[in-house]
Design a protein around this motif. Structure first.
Motif, PDB file in Angstrom:
ATOM      1  N   ILE A 146      29.775  81.661  41.889  1.00 28.30           N
ATOM      2  CA  ILE A 146      30.577  80.488  41.531  1.00 28.30           C
ATOM      3  C   ILE A 146      29.964  79.884  40.276  1.00 28.30           C
ATOM      4  O   ILE A 146      28.799  79.482  40.272  1.00 28.30           O
ATOM      5  CB  ILE A 146      30.606  79.480  42.684  1.00 28.30           C
ATOM      6  N   SER A 147      30.744  79.820  39.218  1.00 31.27           N
ATOM      7  CA  SER A 147      30.229  79.430  37.910  1.00 31.27           C
ATOM      8  C   SER A 147      31.039  78.282  37.315  1.00 31.27           C
ATOM      9  O   SER A 147      32.265  78.246  37.428  1.00 31.27           O
ATOM     10  CB  SER A 147      30.288  80.641  36.971  1.00 31.27           C
ATOM     11  N   HIS A 148      30.334  77.342  36.669  1.00 29.41           N
ATOM     12  CA  HIS A 148      31.046  76.333  35.879  1.00 29.41           C
ATOM     13  C   HIS A 148      30.907  76.729  34.416  1.00 29.41           C
ATOM     14  O   HIS A 148      30.011  76.311  33.693  1.00 29.41           O
ATOM     15  CB  HIS A 148      30.492  74.923  36.105  1.00 29.41           C
ATOM     16  N   GLY A 149      31.803  77.572  33.990  1.00 32.18           N
ATOM     17  CA  GLY A 149      31.792  78.161  32.660  1.00 32.18           C
ATOM     18  C   GLY A 149      32.396  79.536  32.788  1.00 32.18           C
ATOM     19  O   GLY A 149      32.541  80.064  33.891  1.00 32.18           O
ATOM     20  N   MET A 150      32.790  80.107  31.677  1.00 32.67           N
ATOM     21  CA  MET A 150      33.486  81.382  31.771  1.00 32.67           C
ATOM     22  C   MET A 150      32.514  82.546  31.762  1.00 32.67           C
ATOM     23  O   MET A 150      32.131  83.064  30.726  1.00 32.67           O
ATOM     24  CB  MET A 150      34.513  81.499  30.648  1.00 32.67           C
TER      25      MET A 150
END
Length: 202
Positions: A146-150
């Motif tokens: 789960i990432s906040h960014g691409m």
């Protein structure tokens, strides 16, 4: 193990520009629906970050989210730090996000991994593009990142030029990349962006 993942929340009692006065109530209603859905299937809940819309939210914003997250299965959610959650990428000290963690309603997985049954849930907090890197683990059959960014594999560049082009090392078929930050939803097999719970896309 079941996991229900939601996109960026962007909660605030002061509606963002071009949003209605009902904005905070709409978000809380959606979170209530998420809690009900997750409860019915026995799923844990995770978010792609940007829990708050403002870096310095009001106390009532924090209180409302504590109540909302306590209603989730297990009384908490898994999350990563978004750029709206902190003034310093990757650091939560002194933030409202930290208040949620200390209250026990947000389990921070920024830049770490947790095991749930035979599944590994890994998190990547927001970082400027050159620092957005991830190497898949090799000790699990399935890893959900789960990432906040691409965060995308090098052989599949992100389709929207106006945001990050973070990279992940070539991974196994058992890796699912779930991204936040950009609110344009897309699905490319094991690389997805869920959009945003609040639908802020401009």
């Amino acid at each position: 193990m079941k996991l229900l993942i939601i996109g960026d929340i962007h909660f605030t009692h002061e509606p963002p520009r071009a949003r209605t006065d009902q904005y905070p109530y709409d978000i809380l209603r959606k979170l209530s629906v998420v809690a009900g859905m997750a409860g019915k299937v026995g799923a844990a809940v995770a978010s792609t970050g940007d829990i708050f819309h403002r870096k310095a939210p009001e106390e009532r914003d924090i209180t409302a989210l504590i109540r909302a997250f306590k209603a989730m299965p297990g009384g908490c959610i898994y999350s990563v730090l978004g750029n709206h959650d902190t003034g310093s990428p990757g650091r939560m000290d002194g933030t409202a996000y930290e208040c949620l963690v200390e209250a026990g309603v947000a389990h921070d997985i920024s830049d770490r991994s947790v095991w749930k049954d035979s599944v590994v849930i890994s998190g990547k907090a927001f970082r400027p593009e050159p620092e957005m890197r991830y190497t898949p683990r090799t000790d699990s059959d399935l890893e959900v990142v789960i990432s906040h960014g691409m965060l995308v594999p090098e052989d599949r560049p992100y389709p929207f030029a106006a945001t990050f082009a973070g990279k992940a090392a070539p991974g196994r078929s058992g890796v699912l990349l779930v991204n936040g930050h950009n609110h344009s939803a897309f699905d490319r097999g094991n690389v997805v962006n869920l959009g945003s719970l609040c639908r802020l896309n401009k």
